[in-house]
Design a protein around this motif. Sequence first.
Motif, PDB file in Angstrom:
ATOM      1  N   ALA A 155       8.624  11.179 -36.425  1.00 49.55           N
ATOM      2  CA  ALA A 155       7.860  10.363 -35.488  1.00 49.55           C
ATOM      3  C   ALA A 155       8.743   9.698 -34.443  1.00 49.55           C
ATOM      4  O   ALA A 155       8.245   9.183 -33.444  1.00 49.55           O
ATOM      5  N   ASP A 156      10.058   9.732 -34.654  1.00 51.54           N
ATOM      6  CA  ASP A 156      10.982   9.038 -33.754  1.00 51.54           C
ATOM      7  C   ASP A 156      11.007   9.717 -32.380  1.00 51.54           C
ATOM      8  O   ASP A 156      11.051  10.947 -32.268  1.00 51.54           O
ATOM      9  N   ASP A 157      10.962   8.884 -31.333  1.00 53.80           N
ATOM     10  CA  ASP A 157      10.975   9.435 -29.976  1.00 53.80           C
ATOM     11  C   ASP A 157      12.296   9.172 -29.260  1.00 53.80           C
ATOM     12  O   ASP A 157      12.401   9.356 -28.054  1.00 53.80           O
ATOM     13  N   PHE A 158      13.311   8.725 -30.007  1.00 54.79           N
ATOM     14  CA  PHE A 158      14.608   8.423 -29.401  1.00 54.79           C
ATOM     15  C   PHE A 158      15.637   9.506 -29.726  1.00 54.79           C
ATOM     16  O   PHE A 158      16.437   9.908 -28.888  1.00 54.79           O
ATOM     17  N   ILE A 159      15.614   9.988 -30.962  1.00 52.49           N
ATOM     18  CA  ILE A 159      16.612  10.947 -31.415  1.00 52.49           C
ATOM     19  C   ILE A 159      16.230  12.349 -30.940  1.00 52.49           C
ATOM     20  O   ILE A 159      15.061  12.741 -30.985  1.00 52.49           O
ATOM     21  N   SER A 160      17.219  13.121 -30.515  1.00 48.09           N
ATOM     22  CA  SER A 160      16.979  14.492 -30.081  1.00 48.09           C
ATOM     23  C   SER A 160      16.570  15.361 -31.265  1.00 48.09           C
ATOM     24  O   SER A 160      16.852  15.023 -32.430  1.00 48.09           O
ATOM     25  N   MET A 161      15.921  16.492 -30.980  1.00 43.74           N
ATOM     26  CA  MET A 161      15.463  17.374 -32.056  1.00 43.74           C
ATOM     27  C   MET A 161      16.635  17.892 -32.880  1.00 43.74           C
ATOM     28  O   MET A 161      16.558  18.001 -34.107  1.00 43.74           O
ATOM     29  N   LYS A 162      17.735  18.229 -32.220  1.00 48.66           N
ATOM     30  CA  LYS A 162      18.907  18.702 -32.947  1.00 48.66           C
ATOM     31  C   LYS A 162      19.432  17.622 -33.893  1.00 48.66           C
ATOM     32  O   LYS A 162      19.777  17.903 -35.052  1.00 48.66           O
TER      33      LYS A 162
END
Length: 511
Positions: A155-162
């Motif tokens: 759900a985090d919108d700060f961390i990149s997908m990688k």
Amino acid sequence: MESLEETHWEVTISGTGVAQSLLALALSRSGKKVLHVDKNPYYGGPEAALSLQEAVEWASEVNKETACLPFEDATVLTPGSSESGSDLSPSRAYTLSLSPQLIYSRSQLLPILVSSKVYRQLEFQAVGSWWIYKSATGGDKELYRVPSSREDVFADDFISMKSKRTLMRFLRHLSQNAATQEASGELSSMLEEEDLAKPLPEYLTAKFHVPPELYNPLLSLSLSQAPAQSTMAHYAVPRIQRHLASIGVFGPGFGSVLVKWGGSSEISQVGCRALAVGGGVYVLNTGIENLNPGESDDSRIRLRLSSGEVISSTYVVGSDWDLPSPPNTLCDCDKVSRSITIVSSPLDELFPVTAEGGPVPAGAVVVFPAASLGLTDESPPVYISVHSSETAECPAGQSVLYGSVSIAGVQGQSLIADAIDRLLKSSAGPNARVLWSLRYTQLGRAVKGDTRPANVVLDNVIRFPAPSLDLAFDDSTIDLVKDAWSVIMGDEASPDDFMKFEEREDYDDEE
């Protein structure tokens, strides 16, 4: 009734800090004659909880040249006051903890409180989110919530997908290790076989290819008060695992709790009440001025109290701050800057419900990495523990911010003040302000890896080490109390009996 001097005491406990009060609880069903004294006029010792007026009086006492306390350099500020008054409520509307600590759900303390039957006298509240402050650029948020579960990560919108995939791999590794440890009752070989003798960032990079953007979030879950490069993996990784393994134990979405009405001070008081019910005698405003082991005819320890009375006791227990100490024994303590700040905002956005069906948290942790305050990576982070009015520590519409940084003195207090200012600007709205603040330095014992502290036992005098400066309850306290109890009880009790009591026949919730 016999006077203190006429009674042959089996145990004399000096100080009502958490360690001494848990020992009092452990001895409450022993049938021994126990005298429990404290030179202070209040319970709790270094973990005491005070009203505003008591805090002002406490600060004055700390700053006396003759004071021998685990605190120094106390200052009270009232920036919220003006000629027209302030938004502060009456003194008794506040219950401010000198040494606030959260308690993890997996802590050894909680089973002790249950088996000793005193948990009913305590009310626990959830600590919800961990937040990281990051200097914002453009429209970026300054505070973001640290993900600590699979749901949080996705759900985090700060961390990149990688980075999310990397973080999930690390969290899964710790979860598997925790499951193995719970099943076996021992530390899993997963961690035993790893090379943890390196700084946490190096470990994360070498083993999991964790990017630098995740160093501070993971460091925050360990509650390390040292700079990242000075925080060793053998210290941080088990503590991160503790954080993760504690989530969901007592309810969805949280893994640690606070004790309502004053934190550790409440634990001290229930321990002392249990001993009083068991026949122990309490005397506040009275300390031990002198002790002379072995000078009486029957080899009992002779004590002179600050009241002038001379008593004898088989065992004496306390910390170096509560017992007459040899010169220079208190000089090796670590020091941290602490502050207690009352602000005119509930800071509601810091207390979101963290899982469906979970409670509204009463506590949150906000971490300011060194870089966010304009410092180098060699500087430690600043921690702000935020308590809502639901803790009963302040009136509705206000919050209490407990600041801590492992830099003593003016520099440390300046960093905490800067962090609080940034926190209010980012989360509290334009009208939020500081109403009252207490700043001080605390002396104690920094938790360093798996080094286990020990009591000093000499001639039936048992000295507890300096209190822990950890931001979470230090489970080694239980070991210290159990060791002291074992010395006092000797052959009378088995270690398996420690803190395991039957219900009292006429149990009263108000007891």
